[in-house]
Enzyme design. Structure first.
Site, PDB file in Angstrom:
ATOM      1  N   ASP A  21       0.832  -1.215   0.000  1.00 26.94           N
ATOM      2  CA  ASP A  21       0.000   0.000   0.000  1.00 26.94           C
ATOM      3  C   ASP A  21       0.864   1.261   0.000  1.00 26.94           C
ATOM      4  O   ASP A  21       1.980   1.265   0.504  1.00 26.94           O
ATOM      5  CB  ASP A  21      -0.920  -0.026   1.234  1.00 26.94           C
ATOM      6  CG  ASP A  21      -2.067   0.963   1.118  1.00 26.94           C
ATOM      7  OD1 ASP A  21      -2.365   1.416  -0.012  1.00 26.94           O
ATOM      8  OD2 ASP A  21      -2.673   1.294   2.153  1.00 26.94           O
ATOM      9  N   HIS A  38       2.178   3.457  -9.019  1.00 29.88           N
ATOM     10  CA  HIS A  38       1.978   2.022  -9.244  1.00 29.88           C
ATOM     11  C   HIS A  38       3.158   1.443 -10.012  1.00 29.88           C
ATOM     12  O   HIS A  38       3.645   0.367  -9.705  1.00 29.88           O
ATOM     13  CB  HIS A  38       0.671   1.779 -10.018  1.00 29.88           C
ATOM     14  CG  HIS A  38      -0.559   2.201  -9.264  1.00 29.88           C
ATOM     15  ND1 HIS A  38      -0.779   1.831  -7.949  1.00 29.88           N
ATOM     16  CD2 HIS A  38      -1.623   2.953  -9.627  1.00 29.88           C
ATOM     17  CE1 HIS A  38      -1.932   2.344  -7.547  1.00 29.88           C
ATOM     18  NE2 HIS A  38      -2.461   3.037  -8.538  1.00 29.88           N
ATOM     19  N   LEU A 132      10.388 -20.642  -4.676  1.00 28.15           N
ATOM     20  CA  LEU A 132       9.336 -19.841  -4.051  1.00 28.15           C
ATOM     21  C   LEU A 132       7.986 -19.990  -4.762  1.00 28.15           C
ATOM     22  O   LEU A 132       7.914 -19.962  -5.989  1.00 28.15           O
ATOM     23  CB  LEU A 132       9.757 -18.364  -4.094  1.00 28.15           C
ATOM     24  CG  LEU A 132       8.703 -17.354  -3.613  1.00 28.15           C
ATOM     25  CD1 LEU A 132       8.521 -17.442  -2.107  1.00 28.15           C
ATOM     26  CD2 LEU A 132       9.096 -15.939  -4.032  1.00 28.15           C
TER      27      LEU A 132
HETATM   28  C1  IPE Z   1      -5.538  -2.683  -0.065  1.00 24.83           C
HETATM   29  O1  IPE Z   1      -5.183  -1.364  -0.257  1.00 24.83           O
HETATM   30  C2  IPE Z   1      -5.545  -3.404  -1.375  1.00 24.83           C
HETATM   31  C3  IPE Z   1      -4.247  -3.609  -2.009  1.00 24.83           C
HETATM   32  C4  IPE Z   1      -3.090  -3.260  -1.519  1.00 24.83           C
HETATM   33  C5  IPE Z   1      -4.274  -4.265  -3.285  1.00 24.83           C
HETATM   34  P1  IPE Z   1      -6.261  -0.205  -0.398  1.00 24.83           P
HETATM   35  O2  IPE Z   1      -5.510   1.054  -0.554  1.00 24.83           O
HETATM   36  O3  IPE Z   1      -7.232  -0.562  -1.448  1.00 24.83           O
HETATM   37  O4  IPE Z   1      -7.003  -0.285   1.000  1.00 24.83           O
HETATM   38  P2  IPE Z   1      -7.799   0.821   1.823  1.00 24.83           P
HETATM   39  O5  IPE Z   1      -8.837   1.372   0.895  1.00 24.83           O
HETATM   40  O6  IPE Z   1      -6.819   1.858   2.249  1.00 24.83           O
HETATM   41  O7  IPE Z   1      -8.368   0.095   2.986  1.00 24.83           O
HETATM   42  C1  IPE Z   2      -1.649   0.274  -3.367  1.00 25.09           C
HETATM   43  O1  IPE Z   2      -1.448   1.656  -3.397  1.00 25.09           O
HETATM   44  C2  IPE Z   2      -1.952  -0.295  -4.735  1.00 25.09           C
HETATM   45  C3  IPE Z   2      -3.335  -0.753  -4.911  1.00 25.09           C
HETATM   46  C4  IPE Z   2      -4.264  -0.723  -4.007  1.00 25.09           C
HETATM   47  C5  IPE Z   2      -3.681  -1.294  -6.206  1.00 25.09           C
HETATM   48  P1  IPE Z   2      -2.646   2.690  -3.356  1.00 25.09           P
HETATM   49  O2  IPE Z   2      -3.034   3.024  -4.748  1.00 25.09           O
HETATM   50  O3  IPE Z   2      -3.733   2.197  -2.489  1.00 25.09           O
HETATM   51  O4  IPE Z   2      -1.915   3.929  -2.688  1.00 25.09           O
HETATM   52  P2  IPE Z   2      -2.542   4.954  -1.640  1.00 25.09           P
HETATM   53  O5  IPE Z   2      -3.114   4.156  -0.518  1.00 25.09           O
HETATM   54  O6  IPE Z   2      -3.586   5.728  -2.371  1.00 25.09           O
HETATM   55  O7  IPE Z   2      -1.394   5.781  -1.216  1.00 25.09           O
HETATM   56 MG    MG Z   3      -4.104   2.392  -0.529  1.00 28.45          MG
END
Ligand code: IPE
Ligand code: IPE
Ligand code: MG
Length: 245
Positions: A21, A38, A132
């Site tokens: 995240d 990303h 792995l």
């Molecule tokens: C969780 O992250 C999903 C992934 C890392 C793929 P999100 O960014 O979607 O989660 P929330 O919305 O902060 O809970």
């Molecule tokens: C995690 O990063 C990737 C996915 C959930 C696909 P985010 O896109 O959720 O990044 P933040 O949480 O907005 O910083």
């Molecule tokens: Mg996120």
């Protein structure tokens, strides 16, 4: 002594799961588009896959896209899907060479056909690898998974194939996406958020949770070793007392 050298090879988790995240916040901090966040999340994926293989960790599950992530702006979803295909293509040779075996969990039928094809191809290509096991959680959420399991069990019960009194935790586990995969012992979440976001709810019953403020694009092998070291310093009691262990 480096962090890696401090790790006890006999006390490594068999299965590590990661909620990757913070890509969006990483991009915002840099003043660039979210998609660049990303894109920058691919390097740390490579790092944790490589480090896990080197250490001899058997399973690594990466939360790449949740059921709820389908609700993001169409452009972002598109970009993520595009990145997924490109990454799977680009990483194929490396994964094959590093003896990594690919698996997926989640509602992969929801993914665009082009991605499914690439992923199926990679699963097929790596199926005899013995290093792995890399498990990608794609269009995954625990509530989806658990509900699917319950439905399948109900159908089998109606067909007289299973009786409620015969249902054990072990049998129930066979209806989950993680069938044949041991429960994660360590769950890492980056970006400072301290929540599970619908990830492996059933399987993490006794996992150690590790939260780090590092944003995913900045996560490197050293950060992974730090998490593993912390894991090794925790006392896992499983409901017992210290004295009993
Ligand atoms: C969780 O992250 C999903 C992934 C890392 C793929 P999100 O960014 O979607 O989660 P929330 O919305 O902060 O809970
Ligand atoms: C995690 O990063 C990737 C996915 C959930 C696909 P985010 O896109 O959720 O990044 P933040 O949480 O907005 O910083
Ligand atoms: Mg996120």
């Amino acid at each position: 002594m480096s962090l890696k050298e401090k790790l006890n090879p006999d006390k490594l988790p068999k299965h590590v799961a990661i909620i990757m995240d913070g890509n969006g916040r990483w991009a915002r901090k840099k003043g660039v588009a979210r998609v660049l966040g990303h894109r920058s999340g691919v390097t740390p994926v490579r790092e944790v896959v490589e480090a896990s293989g080197e250490l001899g960790i058997q399973y690594l599950t990466l939360y790449a896209f949740s059921t709820e992530n389908w609700g993001r702006p169409v452009e972002e979803v598109k970009a993520l899907m595009g990145l997924l295909v490109a990454t799977v293509k680009n990483e194929t040779a490396r994964l094959v060479k590093n003896n990594v075996r690919l698996h997926t969990i989640g509602d992969v039928g929801m993914l665009p056909e082009s991605i499914r094809k690439e992923i199926d191809h990679l699963i097929e290509k790596t199926k005899n690898n013995t290093g792995l096991n890399l498990v990608l959680a794609l269009s995954y959420s625990s509530r989806w998974e658990i509900l699917k399991a319950v439905r399948a069990i109900m159908d089998e019960a109606s067909a007289g194939k299973i009786k409620s009194e015969d249902l054990t935790q072990e049998i129930f586990g066979n209806y989950l996406e993680t069938k044949n995969i041991p429960d994660p012992e360590l769950l890492i979440r980056t970006s400072g958020e301290q929540r599970i976001s619908n990830f492996l709810l059933y399987q993490i019953a006794y996992a150690e949770l590790y939260f780090t403020p590092k944003l995913w694009p900045d996560f490197r092998k050293e950060d992974y070793y730090a998490a593993l070291l912390e894991f090794q310093n925790r006392e896992r009691r499983f409901g017992k007392t210290s004295e009993q262990l």
